[in-house]
Design an enzyme around this catalytic site. Structure first.
Site, mmCIF file in Angstrom:
data_model
loop_
_atom_site.group_PDB
_atom_site.id
_atom_site.type_symbol
_atom_site.label_atom_id
_atom_site.label_comp_id
_atom_site.label_asym_id
_atom_site.label_seq_id
_atom_site.Cartn_x
_atom_site.Cartn_y
_atom_site.Cartn_z
ATOM 1 N N ASN A 1 0.871 -1.176 0.000
ATOM 2 C CA ASN A 1 0.000 0.000 0.000
ATOM 3 C C ASN A 1 0.908 1.227 0.000
ATOM 4 O OD1 ASN A 1 -1.798 2.056 0.455
ATOM 5 N ND2 ASN A 1 -2.391 1.393 2.520
ATOM 6 N N LYS B 1 0.165 4.233 -0.228
ATOM 7 C CA LYS B 1 -0.465 5.412 0.380
ATOM 8 C C LYS B 1 -0.246 6.640 -0.529
ATOM 9 C CE LYS B 1 -0.192 3.106 4.780
ATOM 10 N NZ LYS B 1 -0.053 3.139 6.234
ATOM 11 N N HIS C 1 -9.303 1.161 4.974
ATOM 12 C CA HIS C 1 -8.038 1.315 5.707
ATOM 13 C C HIS C 1 -8.277 2.243 6.909
ATOM 14 C CE1 HIS C 1 -3.950 2.453 6.685
ATOM 15 N NE2 HIS C 1 -3.561 1.377 6.025
ATOM 16 N N GLU D 1 -6.683 4.625 8.006
ATOM 17 C CA GLU D 1 -6.473 6.052 7.700
ATOM 18 C C GLU D 1 -7.712 6.641 7.038
ATOM 19 O OE1 GLU D 1 -2.820 5.437 5.593
ATOM 20 O OE2 GLU D 1 -1.842 4.902 7.479
ATOM 21 N N GLU E 1 -4.944 -4.972 10.694
ATOM 22 C CA GLU E 1 -3.923 -3.960 10.965
ATOM 23 C C GLU E 1 -4.204 -3.289 12.303
ATOM 24 O OE1 GLU E 1 -2.157 -2.667 6.891
ATOM 25 O OE2 GLU E 1 -3.686 -1.252 7.521
ATOM 26 N N GLY F 1 2.899 2.290 10.793
ATOM 27 C CA GLY F 1 3.862 3.366 10.583
ATOM 28 C C GLY F 1 4.605 3.788 11.842
ATOM 29 N N SER G 1 3.795 -2.123 10.267
ATOM 30 C CA SER G 1 5.258 -2.168 10.407
ATOM 31 C C SER G 1 5.831 -3.543 10.065
ATOM 32 C CB SER G 1 5.674 -1.736 11.817
ATOM 33 O OG SER G 1 5.269 -0.397 12.053
HETATM 34 O O1 LIG Z 1 -1.559 -0.500 4.637
HETATM 35 C C1 LIG Z 1 -0.502 -0.670 5.246
HETATM 36 C C2 LIG Z 1 -0.436 -0.464 6.660
HETATM 37 O O2 LIG Z 1 -1.097 0.687 7.047
HETATM 38 C C3 LIG Z 1 0.895 -0.649 7.267
HETATM 39 O O3 LIG Z 1 1.724 0.459 7.100
HETATM 40 P P1 LIG Z 1 3.229 0.368 7.627
HETATM 41 O O4 LIG Z 1 3.803 -0.884 7.053
HETATM 42 O O5 LIG Z 1 3.896 1.611 7.164
HETATM 43 O O6 LIG Z 1 3.142 0.265 9.135
#
Ligand SMILES: O=C[C@H](O)COP(=O)(O)O
Length: 247
Positions: free
Chosen positions: A9, A11, A94, A96, A166, A172, A211
């Site tokens: 992803n 983002k 998601h 977010e 998640e 993150g 993460s």
């Molecule tokens: O969609 C992915 C997740 O929000 C994980 O993000 P991350 O690997 O940066 O923690």
């Protein structure tokens, strides 16, 4: 046997030129991957990404869609628009989007139905906040989110969707659920889905996200309930993402 699925992803990162560059670097690195590999760039990068993945084993996903087929919804993109340019997967709900764009379990369910009706494969995100984990209600939260997201689907449809577990506090942050915690919660999600859809729950793939990186991927992927990963930060560099893909 569920085929592992590792999705990146991206983002709100990468221009179309950067998307192309990343995919070109990734292609040889993941060519022999056992897992299904998916990249999910922003809407504006999807066409460039589609061109770049041609002839490779990389699949294409979007990060969102609107549940209506068309109309006066400024700034939104429909399922059919995504399929028309060759998108196969779509991330839905998601954390977010739930946090910053007011998505709810109800809109997530509408989006899942719209995606399936158009032939897109949903990657549905669920997960608890730190406060909810500390209160000991993680199982209840993710079970409810999953059941509400899938409400009204057939068993066949449920078998084909992907859920991404998640924990919000692990996204993150560099903090990750332990592999045992992730495995247990994913097992709880599968059990909740099994209550309603029976054996379809055992065909449905459930990813871990939060993460996940080259260092922890193999331990997470060794767990019986974990069928893949939804990767944020570590999906933005070809070398890191390929290491996760090949855990
Ligand atoms: O969609 C992915 C997740 O929000 C994980 O993000 P991350 O690997 O940066 O923690």
């Amino acid at each position: 046997m569920r085929k592992p699925i590792i999705a990146g992803n991206w983002k709100m990162n990468k221009t179309p030129a950067e998307a192309k560059e990343l995919i070109e670097a990734l292609k040889p690195l993941v060519a022999d991957a056992q897992a299904e590999v998916v990249v999910c760039p922003t809407f504006v990068c999807l066409s460039a990404a589609k061109e770049a993945i041609a002839g490779s084993n990389i699949h294409l996903g979007a990060q969102n869609l609107h549940f209506e087929p068309k109309g006066a919804y400024t700034g939104e993109v429909s399922a059919e628009m995504l399929t028309s340019i060759g998108v196969e997967y779509v991330i839905i709900g998601h954390s977010e989007r739930r946090q910053y764009f007011a998505e709810t379990d109800e809109t997530v369910n509408k989006k899942v139905k719209a995606a399936l009706a158009a032939g897109l494969k949903p990657i549905i995100c669920v997960g608890e906040s730190l406060e909810q984990r500390e209160k000991g209600i993680t199982k209840e939260i993710v079970s409810l989110q999953s059941k509400l997201a899938l409400e009204g689907l057939t068993k066949e449809q449920v078998a084909g969707v992907v859920i991404a577990y998640e924990p919000i506090w692990a996204i993150g942050t560099g903090k990750t659920a332990t592999s045992d915690e992730a495995n247990e919660t994913i097992g709880d999600i599968r059990a909740a889905v099994r209550e309603v859809y029976g054996e379809a729950a055992d065909e449905m793939r459930i990813q871990y996200g939060g993460s996940m990186n080259p260092k922890n991927a193999s331990e997470l992927m060794a767990k019986s309930e974990i069928d893949g990963g939804l990767i944020g930060g570590a999906s933005l560099k070809a070398e890191d993402f390929s290491q996760v893909v090949k855990y």
